[in-house]
Design a protein around this motif. Structure first.
Motif, PDB file in Angstrom:
ATOM      1  N   ILE A 186       0.813  -1.220   0.000  1.00 19.70           N
ATOM      2  CA  ILE A 186       0.000   0.000   0.000  1.00 19.70           C
ATOM      3  C   ILE A 186       0.843   1.265   0.000  1.00 19.70           C
ATOM      4  O   ILE A 186       0.436   2.308  -0.521  1.00 19.70           O
ATOM      5  CB  ILE A 186      -0.966  -0.014   1.212  1.00 19.70           C
ATOM      6  CG1 ILE A 186      -2.020   1.087   1.070  1.00 19.70           C
ATOM      7  CG2 ILE A 186      -0.211   0.101   2.523  1.00 19.70           C
ATOM      8  CD1 ILE A 186      -3.143   0.976   2.080  1.00 19.70           C
ATOM      9  N   THR A 209      -6.774  -0.062  -1.613  1.00 15.32           N
ATOM     10  CA  THR A 209      -7.187  -1.221  -0.826  1.00 15.32           C
ATOM     11  C   THR A 209      -7.906  -2.207  -1.734  1.00 15.32           C
ATOM     12  O   THR A 209      -8.331  -1.863  -2.841  1.00 15.32           O
ATOM     13  CB  THR A 209      -8.121  -0.810   0.324  1.00 15.32           C
ATOM     14  OG1 THR A 209      -9.305  -0.179  -0.225  1.00 15.32           O
ATOM     15  CG2 THR A 209      -7.440   0.146   1.280  1.00 15.32           C
ATOM     16  N   ASN A 210      -8.034  -3.458  -1.264  1.00 18.12           N
ATOM     17  CA  ASN A 210      -8.765  -4.500  -1.997  1.00 18.12           C
ATOM     18  C   ASN A 210      -8.323  -4.565  -3.462  1.00 18.12           C
ATOM     19  O   ASN A 210      -9.150  -4.539  -4.386  1.00 18.12           O
ATOM     20  CB  ASN A 210     -10.272  -4.263  -1.912  1.00 18.12           C
ATOM     21  CG  ASN A 210     -10.776  -4.307  -0.485  1.00 18.12           C
ATOM     22  OD1 ASN A 210     -10.525  -5.263   0.244  1.00 18.12           O
ATOM     23  ND2 ASN A 210     -11.469  -3.264  -0.064  1.00 18.12           N
TER      24      ASN A 210
END
Length: 272
Positions: A186, A209-210
């Motif tokens: 990230i 994210t994800n």
């Protein structure tokens, strides 16, 4: 019902229909179906099967026809950390606190368990199924990307990342797709490796994210947007998420569908 009440009711229905149609036109996401229930986590596979972790520690698999099966032994190895269903025939349950991987078949029957500590692998944030029916993981203990088999034997490992990078990546996602292995950190972005563990490129798409990868295209989310970036295109696309997604517990892209988990259940949307 009086004539006036009928007119008022019809008027209200017509207003709702207009607003719904307008919302659909203004959005890139079109509601498809829902999976009601109290779930805390989910994932999907490439056959459109949905895997839902219930608040009562059951793993429920629902196929596209609505048929389901249940796995009830989730707590046997402690708290479940993640589920990888990349290969529908080999579902991976990862118990991070116990460095243990449980391998399920398509019927959610336990095939085997892998104790990573037996291979002196004790610091792993994420795992993923490999194209050849093995398992990828990033061992932060010695800063190497490794491939293991169902016995936990190391089949392949990269050089120590401390010899490649000034700052060692700490990936939260691994994806094996399109003949490459993608690691996502990230704070540093995507790292792309070939199947021999050779670094091919690095793309600094940060704070997503994800994340996932399909057809050489990176996907990820922020609090208010879905991002799409095709490698080499220099074109980062942004899709604003509806305000109704703000209360989501989890959001995931998969098979040209968007899945949004709420307290009341999971909703599936088609992506324009």
């Amino acid at each position: 019902m009086t004539a006036i009440k009928k007119i008022v009711l019809l008027f209200c229905i017509s207003i709702v229909a207009v607003l719904y149609t307008r919302a659909q036109k203004d959005s890139s996401f079109y509601f498809s179906k829902s999976f009601p229930g109290n779930f805390t986590y989910f994932t999907v596979d490439n056959l459109d099967n949905v895997y839902l972790l219930s608040s009562t520690d059951q793993l429920i698999k629902i196929d596209p026809n609505g048929d389901n099966m249940v796995f009830n032994e989730l707590r046997k190895y402690g708290k479940l950390f993640s589920i990888d269903a990349t290969n529908p025939l080999k579902v991976l349950l990862y118990y991070k606190n116990f460095s243990t991987i449980v391998v399920l078949d398509r019927n959610l029957t336990v095939r085997n368990t892998i104790n990573l500590r037996k291979q002196s692998i004790i610091n792993v944030k994420t795992i993923a199924a490999s194209y050849d029916n093995n398992i990828w993981l990033f061992d932060e203990g010695d800063a190497k990307l490794k491939k293991i088999n169902d016995n936990g034997d190391i089949l392949l490992e990269t050089v120590d990342f401390r010899n490649l990078f000034d700052t060692i990546p700490s990936p939260t996602q691994i994806v094996d797709r399109d003949k490459f292995v993608y690691l996502y950190d990230i704070a540093r972005g995507f790292y792309t490796f070939d199947y021999y563990g050779t670094l091919k490129n690095k793309v600094p798409l940060l704070n997503w994210t994800n994340t996932d990868v399909f057809a050489n295209t990176f996907y990820g989310f922020s609090d208010s947007s879905l991002y799409q970036y095709k490698q080499g295109s220099l074109n980062l696309k942004e899709y604003k998420l509806p305000v109704s997604f703000n209360n989501a517990l989890q959001i995931k892209i998969g098979n040209n569908r968007l899945y949004v988990l709420y307290k009341e259940g999971l909703q599936q949307f088609l992506v324009k």
